[in-house]
Motif scaffolding. Sequence first.
Motif, short mmCIF file in Angstrom:
data_model
loop_
_atom_site.label_atom_id
_atom_site.label_comp_id
_atom_site.label_asym_id
_atom_site.label_seq_id
_atom_site.Cartn_x
_atom_site.Cartn_y
_atom_site.Cartn_z
N UNK A 181 -8.08 -24.18 -48.13
CA UNK A 181 -8.40 -24.59 -49.50
C UNK A 181 -9.72 -23.99 -49.98
N UNK A 182 -9.98 -22.76 -49.55
CA UNK A 182 -11.19 -22.06 -49.97
C UNK A 182 -12.41 -22.33 -49.13
N UNK A 183 -12.33 -23.23 -48.16
CA UNK A 183 -13.47 -23.54 -47.29
C UNK A 183 -13.52 -22.55 -46.12
N UNK A 184 -14.72 -22.22 -45.67
CA UNK A 184 -14.82 -21.30 -44.53
C UNK A 184 -14.31 -21.95 -43.25
N UNK A 185 -13.63 -21.17 -42.44
CA UNK A 185 -13.09 -21.67 -41.18
C UNK A 185 -13.83 -20.99 -40.03
#
Length: 308
Positions: A181-185
Amino acid sequence: MIRKAQGKRMGNDMDVAIVGGSFAGLAAGLMLARARRRVVVFDEGQTRNRFADAGHGFLGMDGLAPAEMQRRGQSDLLAYPTARIERARVTSITARDGGFELQAGAAWRAAKVILAHGMRDILPDIPGLTEGWGQWAMQCPYCHGYEVADQPTGILMTGPAVPHHLTMLRDWTHDLALFCNGHPLPDEVRAKAAGWGIPVYDLPVAAIRDEGQTRTLLLADGQEVQRAVVYLVSRSEPSCDLAAQLGCRMEDGMTGPFVSVDPMQNTSVPGVFAAGDLCRPMYGALFAAADGARAATAAHHALLFNDA
């Protein structure tokens, strides 16, 4: 229909006022009523689990609808003549003259107060998600995972924290997909997902369509991915501002602020106790009920000893 307590009607001057009528509040009320104390539980009927069809993991009530679980708790409480349940919203609590004054339609006074009004969930602004909350969009696999086991499941990241559901949910299903959802992993999490054969979608989720047996997650680039179930960790906040009004100390949890309490549910304000989701970073009906019983015991002891 909530019936009034039996026997002579009590006035609005109580030993303990409890704000919130779900698991924590009703458990607290029951303990105090059994101690033959005058107790009132204020309940708006907006339990946190009201969106779910059934509650699970609570001994003796596994699989019952949340409304039925609450009804049974109310019936237990109101079997005691010193207990009342009021369908009212408490709008203010003020410490005064060694006790507390509450406004809830009418004026009330209590020697002690237990805050058990719980939290509200704050969901990501994704069209279609709110409509599925508690049905196919959920937070806790311990509460609902058994019923949706082995179905195609999505994990929706709601922040930069490492998604612990990635590891947990493998006990319920191996058909998983991770939506960042657009968050860094983090690289180590991406490597773990790859090793388990879990696909990772990095782009934001633009919308979710409920199509009956499946849900379609529409990504920002137009790609569509079908899942039956979606897990996410919601943000949360107290469901009202009463703790702030009283000046209770707060703590910052992974999903939001909660009321700080000691091991016996005492808040930082003398005579004010808190129980349930409102004062813990880990949620659950059993935890909430245990907190309520503990808060009631502490409030009763405060009535007996602290004021002697």
